[in-house]
Design an enzyme around this catalytic site. Structure first.
Site: not given
Length: 495
Positions: A182, A158, A78
């Protein structure tokens, strides 16, 4: 052997050890899949040279008999994790061009374990969002579709890029971060598994901060066994992180027996919310029966302060974000706005932050600054902190009464259309975290497991919440649920 990029971590690990495949072959298969999937916008910084270099090194380690569980396995990282020499923007314009000279502890631990980084994954800007629509890179797209409907769906947020990449077989697994859901919400939206460990189990050092008392890294994988394998590599005490727990890391995979006979599973009545879709209710009831049939004891429980969780979260998280993001001022690093003749330092701050931060980040910084201001600190921030303590105590009381884990829905719906929430009312997007934020406020481990499809063919997930530091027990309960649910569906390739 099936397409190499579709293998699970455990399958690929075993094939590597047997010499049936090499890490270079696995990596090349994933890189090819990534290049063919630009329509998903999941990978935003591709690193094929680094990937192949690490794959060759991993093959050498395997031949030498020096191979940890993650050795040679291709994964995505990420964009919130700082990676040495590789763009690490937290999906924000203000960090455009930032290439760290250091590596986050978690990504370094994965590299030390031999994992192969394929590139950086899309996300909501500074991890603020539940739909991956606030990214400077543009929207990540869910590989799932509603039947024959061509409308693009959100992969959640997210960690939307991570979820999309794993679900679409672009990588074998990915890192995510979870501040209010998330990891778990996008995992549920894309039919994969995602675990948020206990706060302090994984180091936060080198992860761009959103809300420091809530953020926690975790793995996003195809199934529970893979989550156990990857989580073990990500965990461990880090002296560079003052909130990192100095506790031994169990062999999580070895704890996956599937035996939950006698385990007590709590069903919280407060999670039965008005307006919740019938198919979510039915999935929850079905999951309850699955665990009961597996030998667990089901009990009704009460978590009375649940209704205050979202308001408390959306005071505490923006307050911490306001403090953390104050460092992005155009002076030390990142983007600086072009100044006009006569502009001073105040204008530089104003223009840089106005240009560098997107609307959602600006909104949360403003809310956070407001609730921390002298006139409202006690009325909002201090009151939210007290509510957080009460929410944590609700869980402590339930666990003290003998409950081993808590079963809830993971999300209030299946994946929704891109633009549906953010174009209307951002509060509607915030409501997607209704089942997940309590876990972050209490610092507990939580896992989302795919358990079925809705009537339009989209995946739905269930959430299990565990006792602090007992991720192994939580993973085993999730493993039993996974085996009972038998979810094997994959998105039909359209990209």
């Amino acid at each position: 052997m099936s397409k190499l990029n579709t293998l699970r971590l455990a399958e690929a690990r075993d094939a590597l050890r047997k010499g049936e495949v090499t890490s270079v072959e696995l990596t090349e298969a994933c890189l090819e899949a990534i290049d063919a999937a630009d329509a998903l916008n999941a990978f935003v910084h591709k690193t094929p040279e680094i990937a192949l270099e690490r794959a060759r090194a991993a093959d050498a380690r395997i031949r030498a008999g020096d191979a940890p569980s993650m050795c040679g396995l291709p994964i995505g990282i990420k964009d919130l994790f700082c990676t040495r020499g590789v763009p690490s923007q937290a999906a924000s314009r203000i960090l455009d061009g930032f290439r760290p000279e250091y590596e986050s502890t978690v990504s370094q631990q994965l590299a030390d374990a031999g994992a192969v980084m394929l590139g950086k994954l899309n996300m909501d800007e500074f991890a603020m969002g539940s739909s991956n629509e606030t990214s400077t890179y543009g929207n990540a797209v869910n590989p799932w579709r509603r039947g024959n409907d061509d409308a693009q769906l959100t992969p959640g947020g997210s960690s939307g890029g991570s979820a999309s990449a794993v679900a679409a077989d672009l990588c074998l697994a990915a890192t995510g971060t979870d501040t209010g859901g998330s990891i778990r919400q996008p995992a549920a939206f894309t039919g994969i598994t995602g675990i948020k460990p206990t706060y302090g189990r994984c180091s936060r050092w080198g992860i761009v901060a959103f809300a420091s008392s809530l953020d926690q890294a975790g793995p996003m994988t195809r199934d529970v066994r893979d989550a156990a394998i990857m989580l073990q590599a990500m965990c461990g005490h880090d002296p560079k992180d003052s909130t990192s727990a100095d506790l031994p890391v169990p062999d999580f995979e070895a704890m996956l027996t599937g035996d939950i006979n006698g385990k007590v599973i709590g069903i919280p009545r407060e999670y039965r919310m008005e307006g919740m879709p019938e198919e979510i209710e039915e999935l929850w009831a079905k999951g309850t029966e699955m665990l009961k049939d597996a030998g667990a004891k089901i009990v009704d429980i009460s978590l009375p302060h649940t209704k205050y969780a979202l308001p408390a979260y959306y005071v505490i998280a923006p307050a911490e974000a306001s403090s953390n993001l104050a460092r992005y001022d155009g002076v030390r690093y990142g983007r600086r706005a072009r100044l006009a003749q006569g502009d001073g330092i105040t204008e530089m701050y104003e223009k840089t932050r106005a240009e560098g931060f997107g609307p959602e980040v600006q909104r949360r910084v403003m809310i956070g600054t407001y609730v921390l201001s002298a006139g409202f600190y006690d009325a909002y921030y201090n009151r939210a902190r007290k509510v957080r303590t009460l929410i944590k105590k609700d869980f402590e009381d339930v666990f003290a009464d003998g409950v081993d884990a808590i079963l809830t829905p993971a999300t209030p719906s299946a994946a929704f259309g891109l633009g549906k929430m953010t174009d209307a009312d951002p509060v509607q997007m915030y409501l997607n975290d209704v089942f997940t934020v309590t876990v972050n406020l209490a610092g507990l481990p939580g896992i989302a497991v795919p358990a079925g499809l809705d009537k339009r063919g989209l995946p739905l997930g269930l959430q299990l919440i565990g006792r602090p530091w007992e991720e192994g027990d939580l993973l085993n309960t999730a493993y039993a649920l996974e085996q009972a649910a038998g979810f094997v569906e994959k998105p039909v390739k359209w990209w």
